[in-house]
Design a protein around this motif. Sequence first.
Motif, mmCIF file in Angstrom:
data_model
loop_
_atom_site.group_PDB
_atom_site.id
_atom_site.type_symbol
_atom_site.label_atom_id
_atom_site.label_comp_id
_atom_site.label_asym_id
_atom_site.label_seq_id
_atom_site.Cartn_x
_atom_site.Cartn_y
_atom_site.Cartn_z
ATOM 1 N N ASN A 267 0.899 -1.117 -0.028
ATOM 2 C CA ASN A 267 0.002 0.007 0.118
ATOM 3 C C ASN A 267 0.881 1.116 0.038
ATOM 4 O O ASN A 267 0.978 1.909 0.994
ATOM 5 C CB ASN A 267 -0.946 -0.016 1.220
ATOM 6 N N GLN A 268 1.409 1.275 -1.075
ATOM 7 C CA GLN A 268 2.434 2.677 -1.254
ATOM 8 C C GLN A 268 1.743 3.905 -0.878
ATOM 9 O O GLN A 268 2.513 4.825 -0.480
ATOM 10 C CB GLN A 268 3.034 2.541 -2.856
ATOM 11 N N ALA A 269 0.443 4.080 -1.061
ATOM 12 C CA ALA A 269 -0.242 5.704 -1.047
ATOM 13 C C ALA A 269 -0.519 5.966 0.297
ATOM 14 O O ALA A 269 -1.099 7.045 0.681
ATOM 15 C CB ALA A 269 -1.439 5.369 -1.859
ATOM 16 N N GLY A 270 -0.466 4.833 1.264
ATOM 17 C CA GLY A 270 -0.943 5.287 2.604
ATOM 18 C C GLY A 270 -2.542 5.264 2.616
ATOM 19 O O GLY A 270 -3.186 4.856 2.026
ATOM 20 N N VAL A 271 -2.807 6.361 3.484
ATOM 21 C CA VAL A 271 -4.325 6.554 3.805
ATOM 22 C C VAL A 271 -4.976 7.971 2.777
ATOM 23 O O VAL A 271 -6.110 8.086 2.713
ATOM 24 C CB VAL A 271 -4.606 7.021 5.201
ATOM 25 N N ILE A 272 -3.751 8.520 2.140
ATOM 26 C CA ILE A 272 -4.333 9.757 1.213
ATOM 27 C C ILE A 272 -5.535 9.465 0.388
ATOM 28 O O ILE A 272 -6.310 10.064 0.148
ATOM 29 C CB ILE A 272 -2.994 10.142 0.432
ATOM 30 N N PRO A 273 -5.527 8.328 -0.427
ATOM 31 C CA PRO A 273 -6.494 8.039 -1.290
ATOM 32 C C PRO A 273 -7.994 7.883 -0.617
ATOM 33 O O PRO A 273 -8.923 8.345 -1.308
ATOM 34 C CB PRO A 273 -6.302 6.607 -1.772
ATOM 35 N N VAL A 274 -8.025 7.279 0.697
ATOM 36 C CA VAL A 274 -9.260 7.276 1.344
ATOM 37 C C VAL A 274 -9.647 8.869 1.795
ATOM 38 O O VAL A 274 -10.843 9.180 1.387
ATOM 39 C CB VAL A 274 -9.058 6.637 2.701
ATOM 40 N N ILE A 275 -8.899 9.527 2.064
ATOM 41 C CA ILE A 275 -9.018 10.928 2.435
ATOM 42 C C ILE A 275 -9.546 11.613 1.162
ATOM 43 O O ILE A 275 -10.676 12.349 1.033
ATOM 44 C CB ILE A 275 -7.846 11.653 3.245
ATOM 45 N N PHE A 276 -8.760 11.642 0.093
ATOM 46 C CA PHE A 276 -9.232 12.187 -1.118
ATOM 47 C C PHE A 276 -10.599 11.805 -1.570
ATOM 48 O O PHE A 276 -11.447 12.602 -1.858
ATOM 49 C CB PHE A 276 -8.061 11.898 -2.385
ATOM 50 N N ALA A 277 -10.923 10.356 -1.728
ATOM 51 C CA ALA A 277 -12.039 10.001 -2.098
ATOM 52 C C ALA A 277 -13.327 10.448 -1.364
ATOM 53 O O ALA A 277 -14.415 10.934 -1.974
ATOM 54 C CB ALA A 277 -11.998 8.426 -2.241
ATOM 55 N N SER A 278 -13.031 10.328 0.004
ATOM 56 C CA SER A 278 -14.313 10.798 0.611
ATOM 57 C C SER A 278 -14.620 12.445 0.524
ATOM 58 O O SER A 278 -15.688 12.739 0.652
ATOM 59 C CB SER A 278 -14.076 10.407 2.248
ATOM 60 N N THR A 402 -12.835 5.889 9.137
ATOM 61 C CA THR A 402 -12.679 6.449 10.319
ATOM 62 C C THR A 402 -11.190 5.748 10.816
ATOM 63 O O THR A 402 -10.192 6.349 11.105
ATOM 64 C CB THR A 402 -13.486 6.591 11.516
ATOM 65 N N VAL A 403 -11.555 4.447 11.003
ATOM 66 C CA VAL A 403 -10.350 3.624 11.586
ATOM 67 C C VAL A 403 -9.229 3.629 10.489
ATOM 68 O O VAL A 403 -8.056 3.616 11.178
ATOM 69 C CB VAL A 403 -10.939 2.171 11.848
ATOM 70 N N LEU A 404 -9.289 3.774 9.455
ATOM 71 C CA LEU A 404 -8.113 3.425 8.444
ATOM 72 C C LEU A 404 -7.531 4.975 8.636
ATOM 73 O O LEU A 404 -6.177 4.754 8.691
ATOM 74 C CB LEU A 404 -8.849 3.609 7.005
ATOM 75 N N ILE A 405 -8.125 5.895 8.686
ATOM 76 C CA ILE A 405 -7.450 7.351 8.839
ATOM 77 C C ILE A 405 -6.669 7.449 10.248
ATOM 78 O O ILE A 405 -5.365 7.566 10.246
ATOM 79 C CB ILE A 405 -8.404 8.427 8.625
ATOM 80 N N LEU A 406 -7.214 6.919 11.216
ATOM 81 C CA LEU A 406 -6.659 6.894 12.770
ATOM 82 C C LEU A 406 -5.500 5.936 12.655
ATOM 83 O O LEU A 406 -4.371 6.637 13.097
ATOM 84 C CB LEU A 406 -7.716 6.383 13.392
ATOM 85 N N VAL A 407 -5.586 4.831 12.133
ATOM 86 C CA VAL A 407 -4.633 4.055 12.067
ATOM 87 C C VAL A 407 -3.634 4.448 11.168
ATOM 88 O O VAL A 407 -2.218 4.467 11.606
ATOM 89 C CB VAL A 407 -4.999 2.525 11.774
ATOM 90 N N GLY A 408 -3.849 4.716 10.219
ATOM 91 C CA GLY A 408 -2.790 5.118 8.785
ATOM 92 C C GLY A 408 -1.886 6.256 9.514
ATOM 93 O O GLY A 408 -0.809 6.247 9.450
ATOM 94 N N VAL A 409 -2.703 7.419 10.043
ATOM 95 C CA VAL A 409 -2.002 8.425 10.358
ATOM 96 C C VAL A 409 -0.965 8.183 11.743
ATOM 97 O O VAL A 409 0.018 8.735 11.914
ATOM 98 C CB VAL A 409 -2.990 9.727 10.683
ATOM 99 N N GLY A 410 -1.888 7.352 12.526
ATOM 100 C CA GLY A 410 -1.107 7.073 13.735
ATOM 101 C C GLY A 410 0.304 6.345 13.458
ATOM 102 O O GLY A 410 1.247 6.524 13.897
ATOM 103 N N LEU A 411 0.222 5.348 12.579
ATOM 104 C CA LEU A 411 1.240 4.426 12.143
ATOM 105 C C LEU A 411 2.444 5.430 11.635
ATOM 106 O O LEU A 411 3.617 5.306 11.918
ATOM 107 C CB LEU A 411 0.852 3.428 11.183
#
Lengths: 431, 95
Positions: A267-278, A402-411
């Motif tokens: 998952n080279q892109a991290g959580v950015i795609p999720v933030i962008f899509a939403s 929510t969980v994806l962003i929290l965990v992704g940014v946390g990590l």
Amino acid sequence: MLTAFARAFRTPDLRKKLLFVLAIIGLFRLGSVVPSPGVSYTAIQSCLNQSKDSSVYGLVNLFSGGALLQLSVFALGIMPYITSSIIIQLLIVVIPRLERLKEEGQSGQAKLTQYTRYLTIALAILQSTGIVALARGVPSRLFPQCNQAILPSTSLFRVATLVVTMTAGTAVIMWLGELITDRGIGNGMSVLIFTSIASRLPSEGGRILQSTSGFVFALVCLLGLVIVTAVVYVEQAQRRIPVQYAKRMVGRRMYGGTSTYIPLKVNQAGVIPVIFASSLLYLPNLLSQMWTSNQGFTNFVSRNLTKGDHPLYLVSYFLLIIFFTYFYVAITFNPVEVSDNMKKYGGFVPGFRPGRQTAEYLDFILSRITLPGALFLGLIAVLPNALLSLTGGNQFPFGGTTVLILVGVGLETVKQIESQLMLRNYEGFLR
Amino acid sequence: MTETRGGVTATTDRVGARPLPAGGGKGFRGGQRNPWRRLSLFYREIVAELRKVIWPTRHELVTYTSVVVVFVSVMVAIVSGLDYLFTKGVLAVFG
């Protein structure tokens, strides 16, 4: 493990950075609570208490940390900034002039950042006007069940003040985010989104605990933990491409001759795609607020694209995430550039010629390894919502996003702190 | 990785390299026309790449997960504490 956190605070300049980020988070939260001028604070509080169901503006309200429905100074949150940076990134691909600016290096990048900021302001003006329009009238459309006047006076001056305040608030948030990126730890945009979501977590958790039984709450927590583990698992998975460096003589010294690898994450892109899509999916919603004369469009949007459990929403969300994963990987990892750099320093992938062939090989691997990553992101973001909508409850805030962003940014943040600690020869938390 | 063309080893990267089917049997797609076969080839390539991925060990997974959970809980606690204070303050001023 906890001693590592303590050690992070004992290192002087790391402590400075951490405290800086915390101070900015504090400022950000303060602005999200302070009401805008011309808004009746007591009326809003009673309206918020009356309407328990905030799912209509669920995701937007979530991303602004609950500030949107309170009409506070930072009501719009970081959303306009994110949306405008997506738009600019997309336009770079489309408009040749912007592409040339991007290739120009430092000065071109500065120009692009400037455009992003201007666009943010424009979006903020649009969006704040929309919100103010929604808040007008006595049973306002923001709180349809509430009979109190949120805006006691709707004279032109008052409305203009509101719009200007919220726009200025967005500009300040943008600045705070850039400060975090520059002088703190982590990506400012992600950290601020993280903060907003974190601030909603306790109250939404409490709501689930109240409205359903403790058993369901435990189940939701368990599901959250499973998602956390899954996200960590995929986030840590790497495809390592071996790179051999040629030995070189410079003067009388020997250099190189080492073998390393290029880590390509699944998952080279991290959580950015999720933030962008939403945040992109929020655009039709915004449009329908602006363009209220077209009743059909407004109805269509509010029926299909605002709630997180509608099939159309889920499908388009899923597809957007996959698109943005590929898009973001393409922006951030340029195989041609990487292979050129390797060639410059005498490195090569065993079995491939330096230059074009290596670049093609990297591209080949990247395009294949990104698909599972993208599918994973999409599934994690969509599946919990789909499951929850099947069982009837609309526990939107505990969905995958929510969980994806929290965990992704946390990590990401923890890893940055870790690498800062390693820089000073400490053992970090991740042994 | 030498591609011979008319008995001469191609030494340049750019000139005239394009018309040749890229890659010497290293898994690059050649001129496959049938979309279904291309799709299944793509799928098999994805599986092959995933086999080469280094997945985290159980120990790593547990450490990272617990660190993230602790970090997120600490942040949630800090933010909700701040929120509580600020809400009280704003209520005292405006309420």
